[in-house]
Scaffold this motif. Sequence first.
Motif, PDB file in Angstrom:
ATOM      1  N   ALA A   1       0.807  -1.221   0.000  1.00 22.74           N
ATOM      2  CA  ALA A   1       0.000   0.000   0.000  1.00 22.74           C
ATOM      3  C   ALA A   1       0.837   1.266   0.000  1.00 22.74           C
ATOM      4  O   ALA A   1       0.504   2.250  -0.680  1.00 22.74           O
ATOM      5  CB  ALA A   1      -0.947   0.011   1.209  1.00 22.74           C
ATOM      6  N   GLU A   2       1.944   1.279   0.750  1.00 22.62           N
ATOM      7  CA  GLU A   2       2.745   2.488   0.897  1.00 22.62           C
ATOM      8  C   GLU A   2       3.614   2.702  -0.342  1.00 22.62           C
ATOM      9  O   GLU A   2       4.372   1.811  -0.746  1.00 22.62           O
ATOM     10  CB  GLU A   2       3.627   2.408   2.139  1.00 22.62           C
ATOM     11  N   VAL A   3       3.498   3.894  -0.943  1.00 25.32           N
ATOM     12  CA  VAL A   3       4.219   4.188  -2.181  1.00 25.32           C
ATOM     13  C   VAL A   3       4.826   5.583  -2.121  1.00 25.32           C
ATOM     14  O   VAL A   3       4.485   6.394  -1.252  1.00 25.32           O
ATOM     15  CB  VAL A   3       3.292   4.091  -3.419  1.00 25.32           C
ATOM     16  N   VAL A   4       5.733   5.828  -3.048  1.00 28.40           N
ATOM     17  CA  VAL A   4       6.266   7.167  -3.306  1.00 28.40           C
ATOM     18  C   VAL A   4       5.914   7.520  -4.739  1.00 28.40           C
ATOM     19  O   VAL A   4       6.146   6.717  -5.651  1.00 28.40           O
ATOM     20  CB  VAL A   4       7.786   7.216  -3.093  1.00 28.40           C
ATOM     21  N   VAL A   5       5.351   8.705  -4.932  1.00 27.99           N
ATOM     22  CA  VAL A   5       4.919   9.149  -6.256  1.00 27.99           C
ATOM     23  C   VAL A   5       5.850  10.274  -6.717  1.00 27.99           C
ATOM     24  O   VAL A   5       5.950  11.315  -6.069  1.00 27.99           O
ATOM     25  CB  VAL A   5       3.460   9.639  -6.236  1.00 27.99           C
ATOM     26  N   LYS A   6       6.530  10.033  -7.836  1.00 30.69           N
ATOM     27  CA  LYS A   6       7.385  11.055  -8.436  1.00 30.69           C
ATOM     28  C   LYS A   6       6.566  11.827  -9.472  1.00 30.69           C
ATOM     29  O   LYS A   6       5.940  11.224 -10.353  1.00 30.69           O
ATOM     30  CB  LYS A   6       8.595  10.426  -9.108  1.00 30.69           C
ATOM     31  N   VAL A   7       6.605  13.137  -9.369  1.00 30.00           N
ATOM     32  CA  VAL A   7       5.881  13.999 -10.303  1.00 30.00           C
ATOM     33  C   VAL A   7       6.881  14.992 -10.894  1.00 30.00           C
ATOM     34  O   VAL A   7       7.645  15.625 -10.158  1.00 30.00           O
ATOM     35  CB  VAL A   7       4.730  14.747  -9.612  1.00 30.00           C
ATOM     36  N   GLN A   8       6.872  15.121 -12.199  1.00 34.01           N
ATOM     37  CA  GLN A   8       7.794  16.057 -12.844  1.00 34.01           C
ATOM     38  C   GLN A   8       7.476  17.496 -12.479  1.00 34.01           C
ATOM     39  O   GLN A   8       6.326  17.853 -12.193  1.00 34.01           O
ATOM     40  CB  GLN A   8       7.710  15.910 -14.368  1.00 34.01           C
ATOM     41  N   ARG A   9       8.521  18.303 -12.497  1.00 34.90           N
ATOM     42  CA  ARG A   9       8.326  19.738 -12.316  1.00 34.90           C
ATOM     43  C   ARG A   9       7.605  20.302 -13.547  1.00 34.90           C
ATOM     44  O   ARG A   9       8.006  20.014 -14.678  1.00 34.90           O
ATOM     45  CB  ARG A   9       9.665  20.447 -12.131  1.00 34.90           C
ATOM     46  N   PRO A  10       6.584  21.083 -13.358  1.00 36.81           N
ATOM     47  CA  PRO A  10       5.881  21.668 -14.514  1.00 36.81           C
ATOM     48  C   PRO A  10       6.848  22.486 -15.375  1.00 36.81           C
ATOM     49  O   PRO A  10       7.658  23.265 -14.864  1.00 36.81           O
ATOM     50  CB  PRO A  10       4.823  22.567 -13.861  1.00 36.81           C
ATOM     51  N   GLY A  11       6.770  22.295 -16.680  1.00 39.82           N
ATOM     52  CA  GLY A  11       7.605  23.037 -17.623  1.00 39.82           C
ATOM     53  C   GLY A  11       9.035  22.541 -17.716  1.00 39.82           C
ATOM     54  O   GLY A  11       9.882  23.213 -18.319  1.00 39.82           O
ATOM     55  N   ILE A  12       9.336  21.357 -17.162  1.00 40.01           N
ATOM     56  CA  ILE A  12      10.723  20.887 -17.140  1.00 40.01           C
ATOM     57  C   ILE A  12      11.237  20.594 -18.546  1.00 40.01           C
ATOM     58  O   ILE A  12      12.435  20.723 -18.812  1.00 40.01           O
ATOM     59  CB  ILE A  12      10.858  19.635 -16.237  1.00 40.01           C
TER      60      ILE A  12
END
Length: 584
Positions: A159-170
């Motif tokens: 259940a426990e996760v880490v979510v990577k999200v790109q920086r906007p405009g990268i």
Amino acid sequence: MPPGDAPSSAPAPSRARYNRIIRFATGVMIQAWWFELVLPRIGLRRVAERTRARRSQRIATRFRVLAVDLGGLMIKVGQFLSARLDVLPPEVTSELEQLQDEVPAVPFVEIRALAEAELGVPLDRAYAWFDEVPVAAASLGQAHRARLADGDEQIAGFAEVVVKVQRPGIDRIVETDLAALRTIGARLSRIGFVADRVDAPALVEEFAATSREEIDYLHEGVNAERFAETFADGARVAAPVVVWERTTRRVLTLSDVTAIKLNDVAALRAAGIDPREVAQAFAGAMFDQLFGAGFFHADPHPGNVFVTPHAPDGSGRTWTLTFIDFGMMGQVPEGLRDGLRKIVIAVAARDGTGLVDGIQRIGVLLPGADTSELERALTALFARFGGMAFGELQNIDPREFRTFADDFGAAMRELPVQLPENFLLITRAVSLTSGVCSALDPAFNVWEAIDPYAQRLLREESRNVVTDAAKSALGYASTLLGLPPKLDVVADKIDRGALSVATPEIDRRFDRLEALVRRTIAAVVFAAMLVGGALLLPAASVVAVILMGASIVPLAFVLAPTRSRALRRARRAGPRRPGSSGGR
């Protein structure tokens, strides 16, 4: 605007970012040129040496401020430099290592908007819980802890996760940074000393390809699975699991493997883990990747490797190295891997000649280079420092280091050096590994760490030698079996006078030598007649004019195109009669 500069169509913010990078790089290069080249040549070497530490720290501080302000690929450059504890002074590395944690986070409202647009559903439907405070903010994206929804948890098994999200405009930021790097590379390629040794534009393109892969999270997910299949044995090396149901090009969901940061010596000791053992294990894991499978983590800085403690379970496992962030991975081609193996074996054996051979195999030295002075310098290096740990080297007289550095500098300046393709990421991985290990253990001995791999490679080399010898023996046997019938054919041609022996390369060399001699003699005759006529002109004008006029004949011979001796011989011999053997 010069070729390679930012296009005029770029929006103002991108153009301003581009100009800041170019101005900073130009200023550093000018300062290095002035202090390291100009001042020593005018007798002010001591001034340059006395101010070097202060200047280095000032440049490092300015770069850190610039990198934090700009983000993007500039952070990657700083992270690379901060790990060079083995070659950079502490005033530089201590300044730049703050880039590991000092990247400002993107406001959560922007992260939410990008993640929901990518996943196609609101965050509260995609995840049962999503932490608005990032657990880490990196140069190209940031990570948030979350909990999978019930349906996804049943599929994933956790259940426990880490979510990577790109920086906007990268995407746009990366392209601007690459444009600046291309301009710097193009300018460096116009400097003869640099261009002779490094194809700077090619290196920029190699870095560009890697950077574009790093901002594609689907590519990173594939790399993570491949790494886990190849290296993650669960006992020494581990990797997170990808949740593909919640992964897109700009959003990556992984099992939460957060643990003790690799370089957190205090936390390691508090958990009962010896940092020296961690250094040995980390070096071993990287050697396995580089010299074994040839698929390696190219960004193993302390923020991308955790030490995960385990409760005693009877297996003897007490902790595991857990790698994350597989956006920057490298591959070692087989030919390059062979050269690296030669280098490992030579370093373990303290063999200067073998090390030079390995360096030539990987393509750093151009073919035909005279390496005798380099071999001498390396042999002296191994004899004096071979087997010493980093901590022991700190006790050596700096003047002795300077003497060896001068020897190496003189030897390398005389050699045609180049940086081959596919070498940028290897250099980065080795540099980061060296820096991290020496930080974990000041007495870290690279000789001891590399010896097991050198012994294994030697065993593999021995098996290969036996195999090659067997193949060679079969080849020789085949050749010997085929010789009698071939000798019969040659003997028959000799009996019939039909054997033709052609030596075109020797003929060409004799032609060139003969032409050179003839032209030299003609030039001497021309000069003698011309000068003699000029000297006789006041006293015997008729003879002088004849000599000067006749000098045209040898001059014409010097200037006239020559025909090959073989062609002249063929013309003298006339047309070949049918049945002629043509032998000599």
